[in-house]
Design a protein around this motif. Structure first.
Motif, PDB file in Angstrom:
ATOM      1  N   ASP A 284    -124.935  42.409  31.786  1.00  0.00           N
ATOM      2  CA  ASP A 284    -123.507  42.771  31.803  1.00  0.00           C
ATOM      3  C   ASP A 284    -122.570  41.566  31.896  1.00  0.00           C
ATOM      4  N   GLY A 285    -123.146  40.351  31.916  1.00  0.00           N
ATOM      5  CA  GLY A 285    -122.303  39.149  31.931  1.00  0.00           C
ATOM      6  C   GLY A 285    -121.652  38.879  33.275  1.00  0.00           C
ATOM      7  N   LEU A 286    -122.129  39.549  34.332  1.00  0.00           N
ATOM      8  CA  LEU A 286    -121.467  39.390  35.636  1.00  0.00           C
ATOM      9  C   LEU A 286    -122.257  38.518  36.618  1.00  0.00           C
ATOM     10  N   LEU A 287    -121.495  37.772  37.397  1.00  0.00           N
ATOM     11  CA  LEU A 287    -122.061  36.904  38.427  1.00  0.00           C
ATOM     12  C   LEU A 287    -122.046  37.615  39.768  1.00  0.00           C
ATOM     13  N   GLN A 288    -123.012  37.251  40.625  1.00  0.00           N
ATOM     14  CA  GLN A 288    -123.062  37.826  41.973  1.00  0.00           C
ATOM     15  C   GLN A 288    -123.375  36.693  42.945  1.00  0.00           C
ATOM     16  N   ASP A 289    -122.632  36.673  44.064  1.00  0.00           N
ATOM     17  CA  ASP A 289    -122.884  35.673  45.096  1.00  0.00           C
ATOM     18  C   ASP A 289    -124.005  36.205  45.991  1.00  0.00           C
TER      19      ASP A 289
ATOM     20  N   LEU B 259    -114.067  28.587  32.168  1.00  0.00           N
ATOM     21  CA  LEU B 259    -113.522  27.257  32.444  1.00  0.00           C
ATOM     22  C   LEU B 259    -113.516  26.379  31.195  1.00  0.00           C
ATOM     23  N   LEU B 260    -112.588  25.431  31.190  1.00  0.00           N
ATOM     24  CA  LEU B 260    -112.439  24.521  30.063  1.00  0.00           C
ATOM     25  C   LEU B 260    -113.260  23.250  30.290  1.00  0.00           C
ATOM     26  N   PRO B 261    -113.430  22.413  29.264  1.00  0.00           N
ATOM     27  CA  PRO B 261    -114.088  21.117  29.467  1.00  0.00           C
ATOM     28  C   PRO B 261    -113.358  20.374  30.586  1.00  0.00           C
ATOM     29  N   GLY B 262    -114.105  19.682  31.432  1.00  0.00           N
ATOM     30  CA  GLY B 262    -113.491  18.919  32.522  1.00  0.00           C
ATOM     31  C   GLY B 262    -113.520  19.663  33.849  1.00  0.00           C
ATOM     32  N   ASP B 263    -113.813  20.959  33.829  1.00  0.00           N
ATOM     33  CA  ASP B 263    -113.740  21.754  35.058  1.00  0.00           C
ATOM     34  C   ASP B 263    -115.050  21.847  35.827  1.00  0.00           C
ATOM     35  N   VAL B 264    -116.178  21.648  35.135  1.00  0.00           N
ATOM     36  CA  VAL B 264    -117.456  21.830  35.822  1.00  0.00           C
ATOM     37  C   VAL B 264    -118.476  20.811  35.315  1.00  0.00           C
ATOM     38  N   PHE B 265    -119.142  20.151  36.264  1.00  0.00           N
ATOM     39  CA  PHE B 265    -120.200  19.188  35.952  1.00  0.00           C
ATOM     40  C   PHE B 265    -121.494  19.993  35.907  1.00  0.00           C
TER      41      PHE B 265
ATOM     42  N   LEU C 288    -119.091  31.430  30.895  1.00  0.00           N
ATOM     43  CA  LEU C 288    -119.126  32.602  31.770  1.00  0.00           C
ATOM     44  C   LEU C 288    -118.228  32.448  32.992  1.00  0.00           C
ATOM     45  N   LEU C 289    -117.806  31.204  33.277  1.00  0.00           N
ATOM     46  CA  LEU C 289    -116.853  30.990  34.371  1.00  0.00           C
ATOM     47  C   LEU C 289    -115.414  31.009  33.844  1.00  0.00           C
TER      48      LEU C 289
ATOM     49  N   PRO D 262    -113.911  17.301  38.039  1.00  0.00           N
ATOM     50  CA  PRO D 262    -114.418  18.644  38.329  1.00  0.00           C
ATOM     51  C   PRO D 262    -114.690  18.804  39.823  1.00  0.00           C
ATOM     52  N   GLU D 263    -114.469  20.003  40.342  1.00  0.00           N
ATOM     53  CA  GLU D 263    -114.749  20.253  41.765  1.00  0.00           C
ATOM     54  C   GLU D 263    -116.082  20.968  41.947  1.00  0.00           C
ATOM     55  N   ILE D 264    -116.709  21.298  40.814  1.00  0.00           N
ATOM     56  CA  ILE D 264    -117.937  22.095  40.876  1.00  0.00           C
ATOM     57  C   ILE D 264    -119.078  21.415  40.138  1.00  0.00           C
ATOM     58  N   LEU D 265    -120.249  21.397  40.799  1.00  0.00           N
ATOM     59  CA  LEU D 265    -121.485  21.028  40.090  1.00  0.00           C
ATOM     60  C   LEU D 265    -122.253  22.328  39.905  1.00  0.00           C
ATOM     61  N   TRP D 266    -122.616  22.607  38.675  1.00  0.00           N
ATOM     62  CA  TRP D 266    -123.360  23.822  38.329  1.00  0.00           C
ATOM     63  C   TRP D 266    -124.798  23.432  38.020  1.00  0.00           C
ATOM     64  N   ILE D 267    -125.744  24.028  38.710  1.00  0.00           N
ATOM     65  CA  ILE D 267    -127.156  23.815  38.381  1.00  0.00           C
ATOM     66  C   ILE D 267    -127.687  25.169  37.899  1.00  0.00           C
ATOM     67  N   GLY D 268    -127.947  25.247  36.615  1.00  0.00           N
ATOM     68  CA  GLY D 268    -128.328  26.539  36.038  1.00  0.00           C
ATOM     69  C   GLY D 268    -129.519  26.435  35.114  1.00  0.00           C
ATOM     70  N   CYS D 269    -129.882  27.576  34.542  1.00  0.00           N
ATOM     71  CA  CYS D 269    -131.032  27.632  33.632  1.00  0.00           C
ATOM     72  C   CYS D 269    -130.609  27.196  32.226  1.00  0.00           C
TER      73      CYS D 269
END
Ligand code: CO
Length: 220
Positions: free
Chosen positions: A186-191, A55-61, A52-53, A35-42
């Motif tokens: 609304d299921g949307l992400l914002q940077d 992405l499939l298994p293997g794509d995000v830690f 919500l991204l 994975p190229e991404i580490l996600w730290i979320g709630c």
């Protein structure tokens, strides 16, 4: 019991669906994850990273906890960051908060909730730090939403203050730390546009070594 057996059934259907598109999908993943991404979320059930991204298994830690906090004595979160940065060599760490976060809302109130009060104390510290700014907002929902954003900002900086991330930058490793927010309505992400990707962006007080910044500057 019926619910649980239904979950196993849904799992088999899910695995079949993935294999229909790529028969060797799970065999490849069994060998390694890249994975190229580490996600730290709630931990909130409405904010699942992969789904919500798209992405499939293997794509995000993934690391999740109540209110997506990065606390400098939390060995669980720090171990995840270390593995992601030093072993998986992820290129992005995304701290993703969400509006209407129960942890943030609880931290803004005074109700005793038990053990978790000690965890959300960390958010109370943020509320107190920005008290004038936050309390200047009249609408209660807007106030909470702004606190959810400030919490992300603070956690992004906490990630960058770790020796793990600072050493990665010192080694010249490509690594950007981002702050995003998700709207459960609304299921949307914002940077939130608070990306940090170099030692020079860190206040001197929080640098693990000022020599590292000097040598990072020289090598440019
Ligand atoms: Co939450």
């Amino acid at each position: 019991m019926r619910l649980l057996s239904q979950l196993f059934e849904q799992n088999r259907e899910w695995a079949e669906k993935i294999k229909e598109e790529d028969p060797h999908f799970f065999e490849k993943l069994a060998v390694q994850q890249t994975p190229e991404i580490l996600w730290i979320g709630c931990s909130d059930s409405r904010v699942p990273a992969n789904e919500l991204l798209g992405l499939l298994p293997g794509d995000v830690f993934v690391h999740r906890n109540v209110a997506n906090l990065v606390i400098h004595t939390d060995f669980n979160c720090l171990s995840v960051i270390q593995y992601a940065v030093e072993v998986l060599k992820v290129k992005h760490i995304i701290v993703c908060g969400h509006y209407r976060c129960g942890g943030v809302i609880a931290a803004m109130g005074n109700q005793e909730l038990g053990l978790i009060d000690n965890w959300i104390r960390n958010i109370k510290d943020i509320y107190y730090k920005y008290l004038n700014e936050v309390d200047a907002i009249e609408d209660e929902h807007e106030k909470q939403d702004y606190m959810c954003e400030l919490n992300v900002l603070e956690q992004v900086t906490n990630v960058c203050y770790t020796t793990i991330v600072q050493n990665a930058w010192h080694r010249g490793q490509e690594l950007a730390v981002h702050g995003w927010i998700y709207d459960v309505k609304d299921g949307l992400l914002q940077d939130l546009d608070i990306t940090i990707d170099k030692l020079e962006q860190i206040p001197e007080v929080y640098l693990s070594s000022t020599k590292k910044v000097a040598s990072a500057r020289q090598s440019k």
